[in-house]
Design a protein around this motif. Structure first.
Motif, short mmCIF file in Angstrom:
data_model
loop_
_atom_site.label_atom_id
_atom_site.label_comp_id
_atom_site.label_asym_id
_atom_site.label_seq_id
_atom_site.Cartn_x
_atom_site.Cartn_y
_atom_site.Cartn_z
N GLN A 54 0.69 -1.20 0.07
CA GLN A 54 0.03 -0.02 0.04
C GLN A 54 0.74 1.37 0.09
OE1 GLN A 54 -2.41 -0.61 3.56
NE2 GLN A 54 -3.94 -1.92 2.41
N VAL A 55 2.08 1.12 0.75
CA VAL A 55 2.73 2.38 0.68
C VAL A 55 3.47 2.55 -0.52
CG1 VAL A 55 4.91 3.20 1.83
CG2 VAL A 55 3.18 2.11 3.13
N LEU A 56 4.07 1.62 -1.21
CA LEU A 56 4.56 1.61 -2.47
C LEU A 56 3.31 2.12 -3.47
CD1 LEU A 56 6.57 -1.61 -2.35
CD2 LEU A 56 7.51 0.81 -2.35
N VAL A 57 2.25 1.80 -3.58
CA VAL A 57 1.27 1.97 -4.57
C VAL A 57 1.19 3.76 -4.09
CG1 VAL A 57 -1.18 2.27 -4.93
CG2 VAL A 57 -0.18 0.04 -4.69
N ARG A 58 1.12 4.25 -2.77
CA ARG A 58 0.86 5.76 -2.54
C ARG A 58 2.16 6.46 -2.87
NH1 ARG A 58 -0.81 6.81 3.51
NH2 ARG A 58 -1.19 8.79 2.57
N LEU A 59 3.49 5.88 -2.78
CA LEU A 59 4.62 6.52 -3.15
C LEU A 59 4.52 6.76 -4.90
CD1 LEU A 59 7.31 7.72 -2.45
CD2 LEU A 59 8.21 5.23 -2.78
N ASP A 60 4.12 5.76 -5.56
CA ASP A 60 4.17 5.60 -6.86
C ASP A 60 3.17 6.97 -7.42
OD1 ASP A 60 5.93 3.70 -7.45
OD2 ASP A 60 4.32 2.11 -7.97
N ARG A 61 1.78 7.02 -6.73
CA ARG A 61 0.98 8.02 -7.05
C ARG A 61 1.65 9.56 -6.84
NH1 ARG A 61 -3.70 6.79 -3.51
NH2 ARG A 61 -3.81 4.40 -4.10
N ILE A 62 2.37 9.61 -5.75
CA ILE A 62 3.03 10.92 -5.13
C ILE A 62 3.98 11.12 -6.34
CG2 ILE A 62 4.62 11.94 -3.63
CD1 ILE A 62 3.14 10.43 -1.39
N GLU A 63 4.96 10.34 -6.60
CA GLU A 63 5.99 10.54 -7.66
C GLU A 63 5.34 10.85 -8.89
OE1 GLU A 63 8.05 6.97 -7.50
OE2 GLU A 63 9.59 7.67 -6.06
N ASN A 64 4.13 10.17 -9.42
CA ASN A 64 3.69 10.66 -10.60
C ASN A 64 3.16 12.08 -10.51
OD1 ASN A 64 3.74 8.29 -12.02
ND2 ASN A 64 2.04 7.52 -11.36
N ARG A 65 2.52 12.50 -9.42
CA ARG A 65 2.04 14.03 -9.50
C ARG A 65 3.14 14.82 -9.21
NH1 ARG A 65 -1.06 13.75 -4.12
NH2 ARG A 65 -1.70 11.69 -4.30
N LEU A 66 4.16 14.47 -8.71
CA LEU A 66 5.33 15.33 -8.81
C LEU A 66 5.92 15.46 -10.17
CD1 LEU A 66 7.33 14.29 -5.48
CD2 LEU A 66 6.08 16.49 -5.97
N GLU A 67 5.96 14.22 -11.06
CA GLU A 67 6.64 14.49 -12.29
C GLU A 67 5.82 15.25 -13.12
OE1 GLU A 67 6.96 10.31 -13.59
OE2 GLU A 67 8.58 10.02 -12.18
N LEU A 68 4.27 15.16 -12.93
CA LEU A 68 3.26 16.02 -13.74
C LEU A 68 3.48 17.45 -13.42
CD1 LEU A 68 -0.01 13.75 -13.68
CD2 LEU A 68 1.74 14.02 -15.55
N ARG A 69 3.64 17.88 -12.16
CA ARG A 69 3.76 19.02 -11.88
C ARG A 69 5.37 19.81 -12.33
NH1 ARG A 69 4.05 20.97 -5.47
NH2 ARG A 69 2.79 23.11 -5.83
N GLU A 70 6.38 18.91 -12.27
CA GLU A 70 7.54 19.43 -12.82
C GLU A 70 7.48 19.45 -14.39
OE1 GLU A 70 10.39 16.10 -11.59
OE2 GLU A 70 10.31 17.18 -9.55
N LEU A 71 6.62 18.70 -14.93
CA LEU A 71 6.46 18.92 -16.14
C LEU A 71 5.64 20.14 -16.87
CD1 LEU A 71 6.60 17.48 -19.23
CD2 LEU A 71 4.71 16.48 -18.84
N ALA A 72 4.66 20.47 -16.00
CA ALA A 72 3.70 21.52 -16.32
C ALA A 72 4.61 22.88 -15.92
CB ALA A 72 2.69 21.56 -15.27
#
Length: 85
Positions: free
Chosen positions: A57-75
């Motif tokens: 569960q922690v790994l899934v949440r970490l993946d979601r956080i990393e995806n959000r950060l990557e989207l933010r950095e991209l934007a």
């Protein structure tokens, strides 16, 4: 040599009977210890399963956080390179 009498045989049989009784008690104690160890192992296995589930569960949440950060950095990167009117 000592003569084998009924009394001697009786005494030997009494001792053997007492020793067998002691062995049975020891065996019963060992069996209880074994059952306790087995139960403890089952509990530990359940704990390990819970830890694996939590880690997943922690790994899934970490993946979601990393995806959000990557989207933010991209934007943010895209916003820097867009021409300003």
């Amino acid at each position: 040599m000592a003569e084998i009498t009924n009394e001697l045989m009786y005494e030997l049989l009494k001792r053997m009977h007492a020793e067998i009784g002691n062995l049975r008690e020891d065996h019963r104690g060992l069996r209880q210890d074994f059952i306790s160890l087995r139960n403890h192992m089952h509990v530990m296995q359940g704990d390990m399963n819970n830890l694996h589930t939590t880690m997943a569960q922690v790994l899934v949440r970490l993946d979601r956080i990393e995806n959000r950060l990557e989207l933010r950095e991209l934007a943010e990167a895209q916003a820097r390179f867009e021409p300003h009117p």
